[in-house]
Motif scaffolding. Structure first.
Motif, short mmCIF file in Angstrom:
data_model
loop_
_atom_site.label_atom_id
_atom_site.label_comp_id
_atom_site.label_asym_id
_atom_site.label_seq_id
_atom_site.Cartn_x
_atom_site.Cartn_y
_atom_site.Cartn_z
N VAL A 35 0.84 -1.21 0.09
CA VAL A 35 0.06 0.00 0.09
C VAL A 35 0.71 1.31 0.00
CG1 VAL A 35 -1.47 1.32 1.37
CG2 VAL A 35 -2.08 -1.01 0.82
N ARG A 36 1.98 1.27 0.81
CA ARG A 36 2.90 2.38 0.77
C ARG A 36 3.54 2.66 -0.50
NH1 ARG A 36 4.61 -0.04 5.67
NH2 ARG A 36 3.56 1.12 7.72
N LEU A 37 4.00 1.56 -1.05
CA LEU A 37 4.80 1.89 -2.26
C LEU A 37 3.59 2.20 -3.58
CD1 LEU A 37 6.99 -1.28 -2.11
CD2 LEU A 37 7.58 1.08 -2.16
N ALA A 38 2.39 1.71 -3.56
CA ALA A 38 1.53 2.04 -4.56
C ALA A 38 1.05 3.41 -4.61
CB ALA A 38 0.40 0.88 -4.43
N ALA A 39 0.72 3.73 -3.03
CA ALA A 39 0.40 5.26 -2.95
C ALA A 39 1.32 6.09 -3.30
CB ALA A 39 0.00 5.13 -1.31
N ASP A 40 2.49 5.69 -3.22
CA ASP A 40 3.55 6.62 -3.50
C ASP A 40 3.66 7.13 -4.86
OD1 ASP A 40 6.12 8.28 -2.77
OD2 ASP A 40 7.13 6.73 -4.13
N GLY A 41 3.36 6.16 -5.63
CA GLY A 41 3.19 6.23 -7.03
C GLY A 41 1.81 6.59 -7.85
N HIS A 102 -8.49 0.17 -0.66
CA HIS A 102 -9.62 1.18 -1.07
C HIS A 102 -9.47 2.29 0.16
CE1 HIS A 102 -12.28 -2.02 -2.80
NE2 HIS A 102 -11.64 -1.59 -3.68
N ALA A 103 -9.03 1.78 1.45
CA ALA A 103 -8.84 2.92 2.41
C ALA A 103 -7.61 3.83 2.05
CB ALA A 103 -8.36 2.29 3.60
N ALA A 104 -6.77 3.43 1.05
CA ALA A 104 -5.46 4.54 0.67
C ALA A 104 -6.44 4.94 -1.09
CB ALA A 104 -4.29 3.55 0.42
N ARG A 105 -7.24 4.59 -1.41
CA ARG A 105 -7.99 5.10 -2.61
C ARG A 105 -6.97 4.56 -3.64
NH1 ARG A 105 -9.75 11.19 -1.13
NH2 ARG A 105 -11.47 10.68 0.63
N LEU A 106 -6.54 3.19 -3.79
CA LEU A 106 -5.93 2.67 -4.67
C LEU A 106 -6.77 1.72 -5.35
CD1 LEU A 106 -2.82 1.68 -2.70
CD2 LEU A 106 -2.99 3.54 -4.25
#
Length: 273
Positions: A35-41, A102-106
């Protein structure tokens, strides 16, 4: 204003390939990292649930028995029992991944396949994908979950650096995936022959992070035995390594990680920094 270490040169990934084979503490850590990596991008997570083919081979043996806690008498273990159990695991995994994404809107996708965890993760990943793999070994205690900021601070991340500056992207991705972890750097191959470059990189990271780094003696080209030894020496549960190295060692490394649990982060060389 000084840049934060996880922001400067952060890997901009459009997609993260997450591979898991069961629900356990390593899986939760891997989901958090993905999640952190995908949110970063500002990208997406494509999750692959891998049914371990070796479990089906074991279940097909005539001597395989299942034992319950209420009785010492074993019963014949049928492959259909394994199918049902893995479907339940996959359903739990899908819920956990979709909830986190979904919480991170990914964006998120979920697929089930059968095979060997590392080899299937590599086979399904795109050329530029970041890989996050949860390898749950026999030493992992599911009653002691390892998640959240406190767990990250208690974790050690071992980063295998083979080529500089090409592997700088690997370090940035690793720091982004587990920002609170203690970082240990293992220089091998070409990087080990350039001690000055490795020292300069370590000094820079120490300055950015505000804490000392650990160094694990390297030297030779990495092999599975040396990776397992380095994990043990650094007491690491997290391993960052180039995708090329993971691909070369996937078969043998997969067997070793059946005994020792770890979360793997792998980036392709030449990824944007």
């Amino acid at each position: 204003m000084a840049e934060k270490p996880a922001e400067r040169g952060a890997v901009r990934a459009q997609r993260v390939r997450l591979a898991i084979g069961a629900m356990n503490p390593a899986t939760h850590q891997a989901i958090d990292s993905a999640v952190r990596l995908a949110a970063d991008g500002e990208g997406r997570i494509d999750c692959l649930f891998v049914e371990d083919v070796e479990l089906f081979r074991a279940a097909s043996l005539p001597l395989t028995r299942e034992f319950g806690v209420a009785t010492s008498a074993g019963r014949r273990f049928e492959q259909q029992d394994l199918v049902v159990a893995l479907r339940q695991q996959a359903a739990r995994a899908r819920q956990a991944v979709e909830r986190a994404a979904h919480a991170a809107r990914l964006g998120v996708s979920f697929e089930v396949t059968r095979g060997s965890l590392l080899e299937e993760a590599l086979r399904h990943a795109g050329a530029d994908d970041l890989l996050v793999v949860a390898a749950a070994g026999l030493d992992l205690d599911e009653s002691a979950p390892v998640r959240g900021p406190a767990a990250a601070r208690a974790s050690t991340l071992l980063a295998l650096v083979e080529s500089l500056p090409a592997d700088s992207a690997l370090l940035r991705a690793a720091l982004r995936a587990v920002p609170g972890a203690s970082l240990a750097i293992w220089a091998a191959g070409e990087a080990a022959r350039s001690a000055a470059s490795v020292d300069a990189m370590c000094l820079l990271l120490e300055h950015e992070l505000g804490r000392p780094l650990h160094r694990v003696p390297g030297g030779a080209a990495p092999d599975v035995g040396s990776i397992v030894a380095a994990l043990s020496q650094s007491r690491a549960r997290l391993l960052a390594l180039p995708r090329e190295t993971l691909a070369a060692l996937a078969g043998e490394l997969g067997w070793c990680l059946r005994r020792r649990s770890a979360v793997l982060v792998a980036t392709p060389r030449g990824a944007a920094r």
